[in-house]
Design a protein around this motif. Structure first.
Motif, short mmCIF file in Angstrom:
data_model
loop_
_atom_site.label_atom_id
_atom_site.label_comp_id
_atom_site.label_asym_id
_atom_site.label_seq_id
_atom_site.Cartn_x
_atom_site.Cartn_y
_atom_site.Cartn_z
N ILE A 50 0.84 -1.20 0.00
CA ILE A 50 0.00 0.00 0.00
C ILE A 50 0.87 1.25 0.00
O ILE A 50 0.64 2.19 -0.76
N LEU A 51 1.92 1.25 0.83
CA LEU A 51 2.82 2.41 0.88
C LEU A 51 3.57 2.59 -0.43
O LEU A 51 3.79 3.73 -0.87
N GLU A 52 3.96 1.52 -1.09
CA GLU A 52 4.62 1.62 -2.39
C GLU A 52 3.67 2.22 -3.43
O GLU A 52 4.08 3.04 -4.26
N TYR A 53 2.41 1.83 -3.39
CA TYR A 53 1.40 2.39 -4.28
C TYR A 53 1.25 3.89 -4.04
O TYR A 53 1.27 4.70 -4.97
N LEU A 54 1.11 4.28 -2.78
CA LEU A 54 0.95 5.70 -2.44
C LEU A 54 2.19 6.50 -2.79
O LEU A 54 2.10 7.66 -3.18
N ASP A 55 3.35 5.88 -2.68
CA ASP A 55 4.61 6.55 -2.99
C ASP A 55 4.63 7.04 -4.44
O ASP A 55 5.23 8.06 -4.75
N VAL A 56 3.95 6.31 -5.32
CA VAL A 56 3.89 6.67 -6.74
C VAL A 56 2.68 7.54 -7.04
O VAL A 56 2.75 8.48 -7.83
N PRO A 59 -0.08 12.58 -3.60
CA PRO A 59 0.72 13.77 -3.35
C PRO A 59 1.55 13.61 -2.08
O PRO A 59 1.02 13.25 -1.03
N GLY A 60 2.84 13.81 -2.20
CA GLY A 60 3.74 13.61 -1.08
C GLY A 60 4.57 12.35 -1.22
O GLY A 60 5.52 12.13 -0.47
N GLY A 61 4.22 11.50 -2.20
CA GLY A 61 5.01 10.29 -2.45
C GLY A 61 6.32 10.63 -3.12
O GLY A 61 6.40 11.57 -3.92
N SER A 62 7.36 9.88 -2.82
CA SER A 62 8.69 10.20 -3.34
C SER A 62 8.79 10.05 -4.85
O SER A 62 9.67 10.63 -5.47
N GLN A 63 7.88 9.29 -5.45
CA GLN A 63 7.91 9.10 -6.90
C GLN A 63 6.70 9.74 -7.58
O GLN A 63 6.44 9.48 -8.75
N ALA A 64 5.96 10.56 -6.85
CA ALA A 64 4.73 11.16 -7.38
C ALA A 64 4.96 12.54 -7.99
O ALA A 64 4.01 13.19 -8.43
N GLY A 65 6.20 13.01 -7.99
CA GLY A 65 6.49 14.31 -8.56
C GLY A 65 6.17 15.47 -7.63
O GLY A 65 6.11 16.61 -8.05
N LEU A 73 -6.09 -1.48 -5.66
CA LEU A 73 -5.82 -0.38 -4.73
C LEU A 73 -6.41 0.90 -5.30
O LEU A 73 -6.38 1.12 -6.51
N ALA A 74 -6.93 1.74 -4.41
CA ALA A 74 -7.45 3.05 -4.82
C ALA A 74 -7.23 4.02 -3.68
O ALA A 74 -7.27 3.64 -2.51
N PHE A 75 -6.97 5.28 -4.05
CA PHE A 75 -6.89 6.32 -3.03
C PHE A 75 -7.51 7.58 -3.60
O PHE A 75 -7.58 7.77 -4.81
N ASP A 76 -7.96 8.43 -2.72
CA ASP A 76 -8.43 9.76 -3.09
C ASP A 76 -8.64 10.53 -1.81
O ASP A 76 -8.58 9.97 -0.72
N GLU A 77 -8.89 11.82 -1.97
CA GLU A 77 -9.23 12.60 -0.79
C GLU A 77 -10.55 12.11 -0.24
O GLU A 77 -11.31 11.42 -0.93
N THR A 78 -10.83 12.44 0.99
CA THR A 78 -12.06 11.95 1.62
C THR A 78 -13.29 12.68 1.11
O THR A 78 -14.40 12.15 1.20
N PHE A 79 -13.13 13.89 0.60
CA PHE A 79 -14.24 14.74 0.16
C PHE A 79 -15.23 14.99 1.29
O PHE A 79 -16.38 15.34 1.05
N GLY A 80 -14.81 14.78 2.54
CA GLY A 80 -15.71 14.95 3.67
C GLY A 80 -16.69 13.81 3.83
O GLY A 80 -17.64 13.89 4.61
N LEU A 81 -16.46 12.71 3.11
CA LEU A 81 -17.33 11.54 3.19
C LEU A 81 -16.90 10.63 4.33
O LEU A 81 -15.73 10.59 4.70
N THR A 82 -17.85 9.90 4.87
CA THR A 82 -17.51 8.86 5.84
C THR A 82 -16.80 7.74 5.10
O THR A 82 -16.91 7.64 3.86
N PRO A 83 -16.10 6.87 5.81
CA PRO A 83 -15.48 5.72 5.11
C PRO A 83 -16.50 4.90 4.32
O PRO A 83 -16.22 4.45 3.21
#
Length: 134
Positions: free
Chosen positions: A40-46, A49-55, A103-113
């Protein structure tokens, strides 16, 4: 079971008006997930925002906080929260079907999980895209 996409609002903002009672997996434990924290951390890293390989110019260590598991129709979910490089609240989730693990990620948009999981579920089902307005 969750309502069909046609019975939900067209906007992700509209999901804020819904409550979803999603069953948990037994056990409700991140160790039962098909993807480990390292994956999961490797996915987020790419991707995040803030990942070492995400630019991103500001690399941050992502601190995952496990929230819960969920069953949505035939899909199993594990969801964590974390903060992106700008302090933005985000979720990352693993969706496991009989065919694959995604795997998927995004901002919460103020939504509950639970609301975010429903949004993600229909994203992966190839349904109509969520709109940004009410």
């Amino acid at each position: 079971m969750i309502p069909p996409r046609t019975q939900l609002p067209k906007s992700w903002r509209g999901l804020k008006n819904y409550t979803f009672n999603l069953p948990i997996l037994v056990p409700n434990d991140p160790l039962t997930c098909s993807r480990n924290v390292k994956d999961i951390l490797e996915y987020l890293d790419v991707e995040a925002p803030g990942g070492s390989q995400a630019g991103s110019g500001n690399v941050v260590p992502f601190e995952l906080k496990f929230i819960r598991t969920a069953l949505v129709n035939e899909s199993k979910y594990w969801i964590w929260s974390f903060k992106a490089d700008n302090g933005l609240d985000c979720y990352v989730a693993v969706q496991e079907t009989q065919e694959e693990s995604m795997l998927a990620f995004d901002e919460t948009f103020g939504l509950t999980p639970e609301q975010w999981i429903v949004m993600d579920y229909y994203d992966h089902e190839g349904e109509e895209e969520w709109k940004n307005e009410e």
